[in-house]
Design an enzyme around this catalytic site. Structure first.
Site, short mmCIF file in Angstrom:
data_model
loop_
_atom_site.label_atom_id
_atom_site.label_comp_id
_atom_site.label_asym_id
_atom_site.label_seq_id
_atom_site.Cartn_x
_atom_site.Cartn_y
_atom_site.Cartn_z
N ASP A 178 31.96 36.62 40.33
CA ASP A 178 32.89 37.75 40.28
C ASP A 178 32.04 39.03 40.21
O ASP A 178 30.84 38.95 39.92
CB ASP A 178 33.74 37.56 39.01
CG ASP A 178 34.52 38.78 38.63
OD1 ASP A 178 35.28 39.26 39.47
OD2 ASP A 178 34.38 39.24 37.47
N ASP A 221 33.12 42.86 38.96
CA ASP A 221 33.27 43.75 37.79
C ASP A 221 33.28 42.96 36.48
O ASP A 221 34.04 42.00 36.33
CB ASP A 221 34.59 44.53 37.91
CG ASP A 221 34.50 45.59 38.99
OD1 ASP A 221 33.94 46.65 38.74
OD2 ASP A 221 34.97 45.31 40.12
N ASP A 243 34.82 37.04 34.53
CA ASP A 243 35.22 37.54 33.21
C ASP A 243 36.72 37.79 33.06
O ASP A 243 37.19 38.08 31.97
CB ASP A 243 34.52 38.88 32.93
CG ASP A 243 35.10 39.99 33.79
OD1 ASP A 243 35.27 39.77 35.00
OD2 ASP A 243 35.42 41.07 33.24
O1 LIG Z 1 37.50 40.62 40.53
P1 LIG Z 1 36.66 41.74 40.05
O2 LIG Z 1 35.45 41.98 40.89
O3 LIG Z 1 36.31 41.58 38.59
O4 LIG Z 1 37.58 43.03 40.17
C1 LIG Z 1 38.68 43.22 39.27
C2 LIG Z 1 38.99 44.69 39.18
O5 LIG Z 1 37.74 45.31 38.85
C3 LIG Z 1 37.70 46.73 38.83
O6 LIG Z 1 38.36 47.18 37.66
C4 LIG Z 1 37.72 46.80 36.45
O7 LIG Z 1 36.40 47.38 36.41
C5 LIG Z 1 36.38 48.84 36.38
C6 LIG Z 1 34.93 49.28 36.43
O8 LIG Z 1 34.17 48.74 35.40
C7 LIG Z 1 37.10 49.31 35.12
O9 LIG Z 1 37.12 50.74 35.06
C8 LIG Z 1 38.54 48.77 35.13
O10 LIG Z 1 39.20 49.12 33.92
C9 LIG Z 1 38.55 47.24 35.26
O11 LIG Z 1 39.86 46.74 35.39
C10 LIG Z 1 38.29 47.31 40.08
O12 LIG Z 1 38.32 48.71 39.97
C11 LIG Z 1 39.66 46.74 40.38
O13 LIG Z 1 40.15 47.24 41.60
C12 LIG Z 1 39.50 45.23 40.51
O14 LIG Z 1 40.74 44.64 40.82
#
Ligand SMILES: O=P(O)(O)OC[C@H]1O[C@H](O[C@H]2O[C@H](CO)[C@@H](O)[C@H](O)[C@H]2O)[C@H](O)[C@@H](O)[C@@H]1O
Length: 388
Positions: free
Chosen positions: A128, A130, A330
Site C-alpha cells: 500500500d 499512504d 495500514d
Molecule cells: O491506499 P492508500 O495508498 O493508503 O491511499 C488511501 C488514501 O491515502 C491518502 O490519504 C491518506 O494519506 C494522506 C497523506 O498522508 C492523509 O492526509 C489523509 O488523511 C489519509 O487519508 C490519499 O490522499 C487518498 O486519496 C487515498 O485514498
C-alpha cells in the site's frame, strides 16, 4: 535454501493515461461515452448485489454510522475506552499494545518464522502507499516517500515481483513512487497496470498495450464506465464542501476522496451531510472510510483483494502451490487484501499500525520506518541465499 526464486525481469508497466490513449481503445471509448447516471451500462457481473442505501434508514446511517466511523479514525477517539469513555494512561497503552502484539506479532521479530514459511516458495510483494511507504501527513499532495524508502523498494523489486496497490489514482501514486520496475494498481485496484499473461476470459475491460520503450503490459479498468460519473461527482463534491474549512476533495480517477483531517471536529457532521447529499443522486456509488477520509467509489465487487488476485493470476502464480504473497498495508481498504490471502491460505498480510486494532493480517509493523526495515531484511536474506 531456495526461497523466493522468481524471474526478476519484470519490464516497465508505466504509462501515463495521455500516452495510453494512442493505443488504448478502452481509454478513448470510455472517455467519450455519452453518460446518464441512470442509463449507463456496467459490467453487471461485477456490480455489488446489495443496494447502497435503504430508503428510510438514511438518517440513522448519517447520525451514527458515518460519524462514528469518522471519529474512529481519530487518534483522540481511539484513546478512549469503548465502554467507559475514560482516558487511557500510557502504561495502559503499553499493556494494550503488548497484548495486541501477541495476536499480531511484529513481522520483524517474527522474521525467522516468516523465513521458514517462505522456504522453497516464490515470493510476491504487494505494498500500500499512504501510511505504509510514506508517513501520514496533513496535506495529501505532500505525502512523499523518502529516498531511503524508494531505494529499499527498488532493491526488493529486483528480487521479487512487487506491486503498489493504492487508493490514489495510478498516475499520482506513480508520481510519488517513481519506480518503473513495479506494477501499479490505483483507485483501490480499479486501475491495474500489470504483466501480460493469459488471464481468464471473464476479465472484461482488460487490454494489452505497450509503453514508450515498447514493452508490453496489460491494463485492467473494471470501473471504466464510471469515469464520467466519478468526474461529475467530484465536481459536485468540490462545490458542496467548498465552504467547510479544511475539506479537501481529491480526484482519484475511479474514486473520489473527501478529506476531513484538517476540518474542525465540530464540522465533521457537515462534511458527512454534504457528501450524503451528493451521493443521494448516485445509487451506483458507495462510500467507504479511510484515515480521516470518506471515499466515494462505484458499487462494484472490486477492491484491493480482487486486485491482488488479478495480479497473482497475471504473474502466473495463482495456480501454483509454491508462491508466498505478502501484502503490507495500514488502512481499512487493505483489509480486503488481507482477507483474500487468509481465505486463499497463501501468504499473509502485515498491518502497519502503532495502535491496536483488529485485522485480517497475520503480523504487524509499527510504521513506515519498520516497513523499510522489513523490506531491507528480505533483500539481505535473498542476497545471503544467493551467495551460499
Ligand atoms: O491506499 P492508500 O495508498 O493508503 O491511499 C488511501 C488514501 O491515502 C491518502 O490519504 C491518506 O494519506 C494522506 C497523506 O498522508 C492523509 O492526509 C489523509 O488523511 C489519509 O487519508 C490519499 O490522499 C487518498 O486519496 C487515498 O485514498
Amino acid at each position: 535454501m531456495d526461497i523466493m526464486d522468481i524471474n526478476t525481469n519484470l519490464g516497465s508497466p508505466i504509462l501515463a493515461d495521455s500516452a495510453l490513449k494512442s493505443n488504448s481503445p478502452l481509454g478513448i471509448r470510455t472517455a467519450l461515452l455519452p453518460y446518464s447516471p441512470n442509463s449507463a451500462t456496467f459490467n453487471s457481473s461485477l456490480l455489488l448485489k446489495i443496494p447502497r442505501m435503504i430508503p428510510g434508514i438514511l438518517d440513522d446511517v448519517m447520525s451514527s454510522g458515518w460519524l462514528d466511523a469518522m471519529k474512529s479514525s481519530s487518534p483522540t477517539h481511539n484513546k478512549l475506552t469503548k465502554n467507559t469513555g475514560s482516558e487511557l494512561t500510557s502504561s495502559d497503552d503499553d499493556l494494550a499494545h503488548n497484548n495486541w502484539l501477541l495476536k499480531y506479532p511484529s513481522a520483524l521479530s517474527s522474521f525467522e518464522q516468516i523465513t521458514n514459511s517462505a522456504k522453497g516458495k516464490r515470493l510476491a510483494l504487494f505494498l500500500d502507499y499512504d501510511g505504509t511507504l510514506s508517513p501520514i501527513v496533513d496535506n495529501p499532495d505532500r505525502a512523499f516517500m523518502s529516498s531511503a524508502m524508494r531505494a529499499s523498494v527498488r532493491s526488493v523489486a529486483k528480487y521479487f515481483p512487487t506491486a503498489i496497490i493504492s487508493g490514489r489514482s495510478r498516475d499520482k501514486v506513480y508520481e510519488f513512487v517513481g519506480l518503473k520496475e513495479l506494477y501499479y494498481a490505483g483507485s483501490h485496484g480499479m486501475d491495474i497496470m500489470g504483466p501480460v499473461r493469459p488471464i481468464s476470459s471473464d476479465h472484461k475491460n482488460c487490454i494489452k498495450s505497450t509503453d514508450e520503450q515498447g514493452k508490453e503490459f496489460s491494463l485492467f479498468q473494471p470501473a471504466s464506465e464510471f469515469l464520467p460519473m466519478i468526474n461529475e461527482v467530484f465536481r459536485s463534491l468540490v462545490k458542496t464542501t467548498k465552504d467547510i474549512e479544511g475539506t479537501k476533495v481529491e480526484n482519484n480517477k475511479f474514486c473520489v476522496s473527501v478529506h476531513y483531517r484538517n476540518v474542525e471536529e465540530k464540522s465533521w457532521e457537515i462534511v458527512a451531510e454534504s457528501v450524503n447529499e451528493v451521493l443521494k443522486d448516485y445509487p451506483r456509488l458507495r462510500l467507504t472510510h479511510g484515515r480521516k477520509v470518506l471515499e466515494v467509489r462505484p458499487v462494484l465487487a472490486w477492491d484491493k483483494g480482487k486486485a491482488v488476485q488479478f495480479l497473482l493470476e497475471s504473474l502466473g502464480l495463482s495456480d501454483s502451490d509454491d508462491f508466498l504473497p505478502i501484502y503490507i498495508g495500514d488502512d481499512r481498504t487493505d483489509e480486503d487484501a488481507f482477507k483474500v490471502l487468509r481465505e486463499m491460505n497463501r501468504g499473509f498480510g502485515i498491518l502497519v499500525s502503532s495502535a491496536p486494532k483488529d485485522s485480517n493480517a497475520l503480523y504487524s509493523l509499527r510504521d513506515p520506518s519498520e516497513v523499510m526495515e522489513f523490506l531491507k531484511t528480505l533483500v539481505l536474506l535473498k542476497k545471503s541465499i544467493s551467495k551460499s
